[in-house]
Scaffold this motif. Sequence first.
Motif, short mmCIF file in Angstrom:
data_model
loop_
_atom_site.label_atom_id
_atom_site.label_comp_id
_atom_site.label_asym_id
_atom_site.label_seq_id
_atom_site.Cartn_x
_atom_site.Cartn_y
_atom_site.Cartn_z
N ASP A 115 -48.01 94.16 -107.84
CA ASP A 115 -48.70 94.43 -106.63
C ASP A 115 -48.35 92.88 -105.81
OD1 ASP A 115 -50.51 95.31 -104.66
OD2 ASP A 115 -52.29 93.98 -105.11
N PHE A 116 -47.82 93.70 -104.48
CA PHE A 116 -47.50 92.52 -103.42
C PHE A 116 -47.53 93.31 -102.08
CE2 PHE A 116 -43.94 95.19 -104.48
CZ PHE A 116 -43.04 95.32 -103.04
N GLN A 117 -47.79 92.45 -101.04
CA GLN A 117 -47.68 92.69 -99.77
C GLN A 117 -46.25 93.03 -99.14
OE1 GLN A 117 -50.76 93.63 -97.84
NE2 GLN A 117 -51.43 93.19 -99.87
N ILE A 118 -46.09 93.89 -98.47
CA ILE A 118 -44.71 94.49 -98.19
C ILE A 118 -43.95 93.39 -97.45
CG2 ILE A 118 -45.38 95.62 -95.98
CD1 ILE A 118 -43.39 97.69 -96.52
N ASP A 119 -44.81 92.57 -96.49
CA ASP A 119 -44.12 91.47 -95.75
C ASP A 119 -43.72 90.35 -96.49
OD1 ASP A 119 -46.81 91.00 -95.84
OD2 ASP A 119 -47.05 90.31 -93.77
N LYS A 120 -44.23 90.12 -97.87
CA LYS A 120 -43.99 89.02 -98.79
C LYS A 120 -42.92 89.58 -99.95
CE LYS A 120 -47.34 86.77 -96.74
NZ LYS A 120 -46.62 85.50 -95.77
N PHE A 121 -42.09 90.57 -100.00
CA PHE A 121 -41.46 91.00 -100.72
C PHE A 121 -40.36 89.97 -101.23
CE2 PHE A 121 -37.68 93.76 -102.23
CZ PHE A 121 -38.18 93.94 -103.33
N GLY A 122 -40.03 88.84 -100.47
CA GLY A 122 -39.17 87.94 -100.59
C GLY A 122 -39.82 86.91 -101.62
N ASP A 123 -40.95 86.81 -101.78
CA ASP A 123 -41.60 86.22 -102.78
C ASP A 123 -41.65 86.51 -104.28
OD1 ASP A 123 -42.10 84.32 -100.96
OD2 ASP A 123 -44.27 84.96 -100.36
N VAL A 124 -41.38 87.93 -104.25
CA VAL A 124 -41.55 88.69 -105.65
C VAL A 124 -40.24 89.37 -106.12
CG1 VAL A 124 -43.96 88.80 -105.49
CG2 VAL A 124 -42.76 90.69 -104.64
N LYS B 77 -32.51 101.89 -93.85
CA LYS B 77 -33.89 101.34 -93.68
C LYS B 77 -34.69 101.39 -94.85
CE LYS B 77 -37.92 101.45 -90.65
NZ LYS B 77 -38.50 102.01 -89.67
N TRP B 78 -35.25 100.12 -95.54
CA TRP B 78 -36.00 99.92 -96.52
C TRP B 78 -37.38 99.19 -96.30
CZ3 TRP B 78 -34.80 96.51 -101.22
CH2 TRP B 78 -35.41 96.83 -102.23
N GLY B 79 -38.36 100.46 -96.20
CA GLY B 79 -39.77 99.99 -96.14
C GLY B 79 -40.31 100.64 -95.00
N PRO B 80 -41.42 101.55 -95.59
CA PRO B 80 -42.11 101.63 -96.89
C PRO B 80 -41.17 102.37 -97.72
CG PRO B 80 -43.75 102.15 -95.29
CD PRO B 80 -42.70 101.85 -94.58
N GLY B 81 -40.47 103.45 -96.99
CA GLY B 81 -39.41 104.37 -97.85
C GLY B 81 -38.03 103.88 -97.78
N VAL B 82 -37.12 104.90 -98.18
CA VAL B 82 -35.63 104.46 -97.82
C VAL B 82 -35.02 105.75 -96.80
CG1 VAL B 82 -33.47 104.20 -99.03
CG2 VAL B 82 -35.47 103.58 -100.10
N GLY B 83 -34.53 105.12 -95.87
CA GLY B 83 -33.68 105.95 -94.64
C GLY B 83 -32.33 105.53 -94.50
N CYS B 84 -31.63 106.46 -94.16
CA CYS B 84 -30.28 105.84 -93.61
C CYS B 84 -29.78 106.89 -92.33
CB CYS B 84 -29.20 106.03 -94.49
SG CYS B 84 -28.64 107.41 -95.21
N THR B 85 -28.88 106.56 -91.77
CA THR B 85 -28.24 107.49 -90.70
C THR B 85 -26.75 107.02 -90.38
OG1 THR B 85 -30.20 107.61 -89.24
CG2 THR B 85 -28.03 108.14 -88.06
N ILE B 86 -25.94 108.01 -90.53
CA ILE B 86 -24.54 107.97 -90.55
C ILE B 86 -24.19 108.05 -89.25
CG2 ILE B 86 -22.29 109.08 -90.98
CD1 ILE B 86 -23.78 110.34 -93.23
N ILE B 87 -23.39 107.16 -88.50
CA ILE B 87 -22.78 107.13 -87.23
C ILE B 87 -21.60 107.21 -87.03
CG2 ILE B 87 -22.95 105.88 -84.91
CD1 ILE B 87 -25.73 104.52 -85.56
N ILE B 88 -20.88 107.93 -86.29
CA ILE B 88 -19.42 108.30 -86.34
C ILE B 88 -18.94 108.52 -84.99
CG2 ILE B 88 -17.53 109.60 -86.87
CD1 ILE B 88 -19.02 110.77 -89.35
N ASP B 89 -18.00 107.69 -84.36
CA ASP B 89 -17.62 107.58 -82.92
C ASP B 89 -18.96 107.35 -81.96
OD1 ASP B 89 -15.00 107.93 -83.52
OD2 ASP B 89 -15.11 109.83 -83.55
#
Length: 370
Positions: free
Chosen positions: A278-287, A218-230
């Motif tokens: 400076d940019f809005q998080i939901d407009k990251f694709g523009d920048v 997951k990216w936004g606003p921070g960075v997180g992850c989860t490992i799923i095994i079986d």
Amino acid sequence: MYKNGINMGQVKKQNRSSILRYMNSHADVSRKEIAEATGLTAAAVTQICNDFLDIGLIKECGTVSDNKGAGRRKVKLRINNDYAYIIGVNIESQDTVIVISDLAGNVKDKRSLVTDNSKPANDFVNDIADVINSMVMDFSYDRHKIIGGCIAVTGEVDRDTGTSLHAYGIWEMEVPLCELLESKTGFSYIIENNIDAFSIAEIVYGTGMKNENILVVKWGPGVGCTIIIDNKIYEGRHGRSAELGHFIVDKNGDKCSCGRRGCLETKISYKAMKSKKDFQIDKFGDVYKDFFEEIDLFARTLVNSMSILAPNRVVLSGKLFADERVRDELIRCCESYDKKYNKKRILYSPLYDKEDYIGPIATYIERELF
């Protein structure tokens, strides 16, 4: 002979769980199909399904012909999604989303608050409780079917005590969220880290239904992850899950919210990148073209992680991945380091339009129903 430590009550619980999990991940199914898929006897499946029918947890939904015998028809069954309703509270650094949902994750009511980290934790919990109480009062369905809730929150949590240990970017002290909300709303709650909760949603409703080993990022606003095994979230010895955002990528870098220096989040979090442009998080694709270095750093860290974990799939989620151009650039960077990490291996979450609430709903179902 059963293994030591497993009594007949536990076995029955496991059998019930196996049936519900199978029904959750498949369309309308017959008792015979359930027995063949789970390895349970026809008698055991019939007994458990009849119990579920009696309480209304599953329901019949028509019949189909059985080709093995003229005139014989198989009764199809499905989970009754309106059997109960669940309160979901998803607390993240910018917004807090509160929903009441059925068992399939279909929202019956949804409201949100700005996460106000300037308030004392107890005051903000009061705000959440006020919203929940208002939603319950306005609930147009059978409010007596609301069976409890789940709180998903950033940072470390203690599931046993229902406590937020350190909600990065929100509050640093321990907050007994479940106890506080229960005292103010009358419902019991469980708690989970927000990234892990969303990953459980991938298992219950998303990519995890077909892939046993996945890495959820997951990216936004921070960075997180989860490992799923079986189809289970991997946790370390002390109950801690993966922390991709806290990989150290710069020995002499800025101090991170976790207390260390030079974590990946200090480079590619929304806050860090916004200080550059400076940019809005939901407009990251523009920048995003102004952040090739950050995306490449993310890709390099991700490829290193995948080289160790070797997941079947990587699932991307979060507001900064919402634009396809950003995802394509990340995958391009990943391929530049290792060709096999391409669009077949790196996918966008099918739950992207539910990611602000689906985690706590799925977590409640996984832990309390399945």
